[in-house]
Design an enzyme around this catalytic site. Structure first.
Site: not given
Ligand code: FAD
Length: 376
Positions: A125-126, A128, A245, A359-360
């Site tokens: 899945q691409g 992020s 998902e 979860n947020e």
């Molecule tokens: C085990 C694992 C597997 C994964 N596999 C994949 C994969 O296969 N493909 C892929 O594309 N991605 C994958 N991911 C990435 C995952 O989808 C992202 O980490 C996730 O969507 C959060 O994005 P971020 O890391 O950029 O954090 P950010 O978006 O920067 O968030 C940081 C924090 O701020 C909070 N936050 C941000 N915006 C808000 C808001 N508006 N209101 C309240 N809180 C907020 C978030 O909840 C979080 O706690 C994976 C992640 C993990 C941990």
């Protein structure tokens, strides 16, 4: 809701149970997030396919058994109870496939699904990117039309790609119209990872497994046939993937019911009184999750759509997984640090509130779309 299984479902259960009892590897496979473990898991996936258990709910023409959603739940229950290996093909089978069934052309379905079912094509899945996780609409990887070549040229960077270093293909969102509103200018592409211009760089997770990858795309040519669901329709199509998902297809109740039973066994082995209330509470929550999903399946079978409710699933299963593993860790005491299913499960449960949308963000969706609270 009728909670009794029909004779047909029971027969299906017995058939699955017998096959799993005869075929599940006696010793757990190494982690599917290592290269060697991934290869071992693929052997298992291919055995599943040969016996037509890899995609039970798909049409027979694509390698399935035409099983109902109920039978799928029964199979998942048996699968987890048998302690069968985790599915390393899950991003394809549980996330992309429902989207291909809903939005793919017939040609795409014929080309993509049988190879996915047979674990020949392995999908990552691409979505992020370094600047687009929770805020998926901030995606900057772009696709530019190349009329002469009859396709699109993709450039950008994807990150946190689960098992990306071991997969053969990627599904992802790319910006095709930089002028359009954030959600409107996106398109869903299917990309072979061996295409010229793709660089995949694996990197380690917190637990030391090399299961993540960054994917760099530099002017990668993708034909029109690999656009899923229409140019500019990426957000709408991606939301279908997201529903799978967060909802029940990725995390069926069998997984948690089985962990809850293992927790009970552990509590019994530790003797009377050992964290009794927490064990009972976690076990009850696993049963509650099953009831919740049974109700959702009823809705789907009766033709209703599951929308923002999938965010409730996601909150429930991710918190439940942590509760089950934390309780086990307390029962085990210092032994909890020994490498094994409980310690590995505990580490993975900590990622549950992050992947599939944090979860947020799920709480925001529940607040705004299910409870009708005003946006902040
Ligand atoms: C085990 C694992 C597997 C994964 N596999 C994949 C994969 O296969 N493909 C892929 O594309 N991605 C994958 N991911 C990435 C995952 O989808 C992202 O980490 C996730 O969507 C959060 O994005 P971020 O890391 O950029 O954090 P950010 O978006 O920067 O968030 C940081 C924090 O701020 C909070 N936050 C941000 N915006 C808000 C808001 N508006 N209101 C309240 N809180 C907020 C978030 O909840 C979080 O706690 C994976 C992640 C993990 C941990």
């Amino acid at each position: 809701m009728d909670l009794t299984w029909s004779a047909e479902e029971e027969a299906f259960r017995q058939e699955a149970r017998a096959w799993l009892a005869a075929n599940v590897p006696a010793n757990p496979l190494p982690s599917g997030d290592t290269r060697a473990g991934f290869a071992a898991h693929l052997e298992w996936e291919r055995a599943l396919f040969e016996a037509r258990w890899s995609v039970v709910s798909w049409p027979e023409a694509y390698g399935g058994r035409d099983a109902s959603l109920w039978q799928w739940l029964v199979f998942e229950d048996e699968y987890h109870r048998a302690g069968a290996p985790a599915r390393v093909t899950q991003n394809g089978i549980f996330l992309l496939a429902p989207t291909v069934f809903a939005f793919g052309t017939e040609e795409q379905q014929r080309r993509i699904l049988p190879r996915m079912a047979a674990a020949e094509d392995l999908w990552a899945q691409g979505w992020s990117e370094p600047g687009a996780g929770s805020d998926l609409a901030a995606i900057r990887s772009r696709a530019v039309r190349d009329e002469g070549a009859g396709g699109w040229r993709l450039t950008g960077q994807k990150t946190w790609t689960t098992r990306g270093a071991f997969c053969t293909h990627l599904f992802g969102l790319f910006r095709t119209d930089p002028e359009a509103e954030r959600h409107r200018g996106l398109t869903y592409f299917l990309v072979p990872l061996d295409a010229p211009g793709v660089t995949v760089r694996g990197f380690e997770r917190l637990d030391g497994d090399e299961g993540f990858a960054e994917v760099f795309l530099d002017d990668v040519l993708v034909p029109d046939a690999d656009v899923l669901g229409g140019v500019g329709e990426g957000w709408r199509v991606a939301m279908a993937t997201t529903g799978s998902e967060r909802g029940l297809t990725l995390r069926s109740p069998g997984r948690f019911l089985h962990t809850a039973d293992r927790l009970l066994d552990l509590a019994r082995a530790k003797g009377p009184g050992a964290h009794r209330d927490r064990v009972v509470q976690s076990w009850i929550e696993a049963q509650a999750y099953e009831l919740f999903t049974l109700e959702q399946v009823t809705s789907i079978v009766e033709g209703r759509q599951v929308g923002a409710e999938s965010s409730l699933n996601k909150l429930f299963w991710s918190q439940l997984d942590i509760a089950l593993h934390e309780t086990a860790a307390e029962l085990l005491g210092p032994e909890a640090e020994v490498d094994g299913p409980w310690s590995r499960g505990f580490l993975f449960s900590l990622a549950g509130p992050i992947y599939a949308g944090t979860n947020e963000i799920q709480r925001n969706i529940v607040a705004e779309r299910l409870l009708g609270l005003p946006r902040r």
